[in-house]
Structures are given as C-alpha cells and as structure tokens.
Design an enzyme around this catalytic site. Structure first.
Site, PDB file in Angstrom:
ATOM      1  N   HIS A  74     -38.778   2.659  11.328  1.00 22.26           N
ATOM      2  CA  HIS A  74     -37.680   1.778  10.527  1.00 22.26           C
ATOM      3  C   HIS A  74     -36.704   0.861  10.974  1.00 22.26           C
ATOM      4  CE1 HIS A  74     -36.028   5.860  11.453  1.00 22.26           C
ATOM      5  NE2 HIS A  74     -34.945   5.467  11.187  1.00 22.26           N
ATOM      6  N   ASP A  97     -37.010   8.152  14.585  1.00 20.27           N
ATOM      7  CA  ASP A  97     -36.185   8.935  14.739  1.00 20.27           C
ATOM      8  C   ASP A  97     -36.454  10.289  15.997  1.00 20.27           C
ATOM      9  OD1 ASP A  97     -34.160   7.679  13.285  1.00 20.27           O
ATOM     10  OD2 ASP A  97     -34.804   9.124  11.456  1.00 20.27           O
ATOM     11  N   ARG A 151     -27.753  11.159   6.452  1.00 20.30           N
ATOM     12  CA  ARG A 151     -29.025  11.524   6.850  1.00 20.30           C
ATOM     13  C   ARG A 151     -29.360  12.866   7.337  1.00 20.30           C
ATOM     14  NH1 ARG A 151     -31.637   8.415  11.740  1.00 20.30           N
ATOM     15  NH2 ARG A 151     -31.283  10.626  12.608  1.00 20.30           N
ATOM     16  N   HIS A 203     -37.463   1.644  15.116  1.00 20.19           N
ATOM     17  CA  HIS A 203     -37.509   2.860  16.082  1.00 20.19           C
ATOM     18  C   HIS A 203     -38.093   3.711  14.938  1.00 20.19           C
ATOM     19  CE1 HIS A 203     -33.952   3.118  13.988  1.00 20.19           C
ATOM     20  NE2 HIS A 203     -33.688   4.547  13.992  1.00 20.19           N
TER      21      HIS A 203
HETATM   22  C1  SIN Z   1     -31.544   5.183  10.777  1.00 21.03           C
HETATM   23  O1  SIN Z   1     -31.805   6.278  10.256  1.00 21.03           O
HETATM   24  O2  SIN Z   1     -31.927   4.760  11.726  1.00 21.03           O
HETATM   25  C2  SIN Z   1     -30.404   4.386   9.774  1.00 21.03           C
HETATM   26  C3  SIN Z   1     -31.109   3.839   8.685  1.00 21.03           C
HETATM   27  C4  SIN Z   1     -30.402   3.033   7.570  1.00 21.03           C
HETATM   28  O3  SIN Z   1     -29.126   3.130   7.922  1.00 21.03           O
HETATM   29  O4  SIN Z   1     -30.858   2.301   6.834  1.00 21.03           O
END
Ligand code: SIN
Length: 290
Positions: A265, A119, A280, A117
C-alpha cells in the site's frame, strides 16, 4: 499484451463468485479489493459472518467497510478475530501499544507510509494484515486516498524467464532503510531479516512477489550492481502497472482491512496543507513461506 500477461489476468478475473449469505461483497476492481456491507463492526460479529469475512479476505485481499462508528476497543476486538494483535514498532511514546495513531498535522512536510510498502517486512515474522480506521479526512476533494497493489498478480504477470530467475532468490528487508530520517527510541533494536523473494501465501499457497521499496535493500545472491538493477526493475513494475492497483477514497468512519502478505500500500500525500486522522491496528503473521 504478452500471452503470459493475458493468462495471468484471465486466471484472476475468472475466479468463481462466492455466494455470500450473511453480508454483501462488491468487487472494487477485477483484481483487488471489495466493499463489504451488512456488517456492524461495533458489535460482536457472529461466527457465520466472520467466516464469510475470512472468505472475502482470501479472495479480495483488501476489504473496505464503510460507515462504521468504532471505539478503540471495537477496532481491537475486530482485529483480534483474525489473530494476535501486533505491537506497534517502534513503540509509541504514549498510549495504547497496539494502536498506531495516524495524524497528519496541518502543512506537514511528509507523512508515514507515503511510498509503496507492506507493514513490518523487516521482522522475522511480518504482519498478517492491518486495519486502518479513518476518522478525519482532508477537505472533500483534497485527496488522502490510499493505493494498494496486488503482489500475486505482480508476480504472475512477469515473463516465465523472469519468474524462473526470481524463484530461488531471497531478499534482505532492512528496518533502517524504512526509518531513514526518523530516530527511534534509544533501546529499539532495528529489525532486519532475509525472506524468500518469491513467497507463497500461507492460506492459499499462491505465489507472490515479496519485495517492497521501503524495506528491501539487497538480493544477497547477486552482485551489488545486479541487485540494485533488479530491485529497481521490480519496484518500477509494482508502482508503474496500474492494472495491479486499487485506490481507496476514504470517508470518515471507513475501516480498511488489508493483507500485508500479498498486498502493498501507499498512503498518497497529495493533500498538503490539510489534516487527516485515524488509527491502525495490525495482526501478527508467521514466517514468510517460500
Ligand atoms: C500505512 O499503514 O502505511 C498508512 C496508510 C494510510 O495512512 O493510508
């Protein structure tokens, strides 16, 4: 390898090498990602260094900063050098509305982000980029890497005939699809938007494939059956072509900054029953450019 695939790879791997003066930038793969050293993100970063970080971000799309000791305020200050901070959506029940706490409990059944995905693509104006700072990793050797995929190259390696088919299309990105199994707060309006299926990066104008398995539900110009088949083909291309990928192995104190406009990612959940923690912060983007 087909001639158009070779041409796409040659174009990516023969990019001029930038001569950085205030920091050091080491490529992680020929097509995606770089490790940046010589910068302390806990301090006010001089403009010359910020400019070089922007240059590296445009060139590599995923930047890895190791051995950083960051407070939440340091993390937010660094993110806000690239744009307006983005509120977490759906909003967290408590705490800072701009900080998404990443916390995998011991023996968790699943984790957020465990699938390809970018974000916030269901929003009218999706995210520019995200910065994830990991503070606690599963036991060494127990996994918890994050994978990234280059959507410029995903598009450029398709056949000319497939690119011509995709170029004029749009795709619906539906927040309800990504939220499946999770109940948001009662007053949360689930976002849903239609974007160009082939987008252009707002800073470089370079084309890229803009569909992702978590959010993209439908290509409205096609029949239901055609849309499903074509989306599945594109999702399989993104997941199934290792040449598009970068895999980041975390150490505590690593911050990774990725470009949500041209990179997807996947947080790999291979570390059951261990824990993993971080936070994040994301940055607002603009409308998706067709
Ligand atoms: C995400 O932003 O999807 C999480 C990425 C992660 O935990 O590595």
């Amino acid at each position: 390898m087909e001639s158009y695939e070779r041409a796409a790879l040659e174009a990516v791997t023969t990019h001029p090498v930038h001569d950085y003066r205030t920091l050091s930038v080491e490529r992680l793969t020929p097509v995606l990602g770089a490790e940046v050293s010589g910068v302390d993100l806990s301090r006010e970063i001089p403009d010359a260094q910020l400019d070089e970080i922007r240059t590296a971000f445009r060139a590599h799309h995923v930047l890895v900063f190791r051995d950083q000791a960051l407070t939440v305020e340091d993390h937010k200050r660094f993110a806000s050098a690239f744009g307006e901070l983005r509120a977490v959506s759906p909003p967290p029940p408590e705490g800072d509305p701009y900080v998404l706490e990443i916390r995998t409990a011991s023996a968790a059944a699943n984790v957020a982000g465990n699938g390809w995905h970018a974000d916030g693509t269901a929003d009218v104006e999706p995210s520019l980029g995200s910065m994830l700072y990991i503070t606690e990793i599963p036991e060494p050797g127990s996994g918890g890497d994050t994978m990234f995929a280059n959507m410029h190259l995903a598009y450029e390696m398709l056949s000319p005939a497939m690119r011509s088919l995709l170029d004029p299309l749009t795709a619906v990105h539906d927040g309800a699809q990504a939220l499946a199994g999770y109940t948001p707060p009662a007053d949360y309006v689930i976002p849903k938007s239609e974007h160009p299926l082939v987008a252009r990066h707002p800073e470089t104008d370079r084309r890229l494939l803009y569909v992702n398995k978590a959010y993209t539900s439908r290509i409205p110009q096609l029949s239901e059956q055609e849309s499903r088949a074509l989306l599945d083909l594109l999702f399989d291309t993104i997941a199934g072509r290792p040449i598009l990928h970068l895999r980041v192995r975390w150490t505590p104190g690593t911050l990774v900054f990725w470009d949500n406009r041209c990179v997807q990612h996947h947080a790999v959940y291979d570390y059951y029953p261990h824990t993993r923690c971080g936070r994040r912060v994301a940055i607002n983007g603009g409308p998706v450019k067709g």
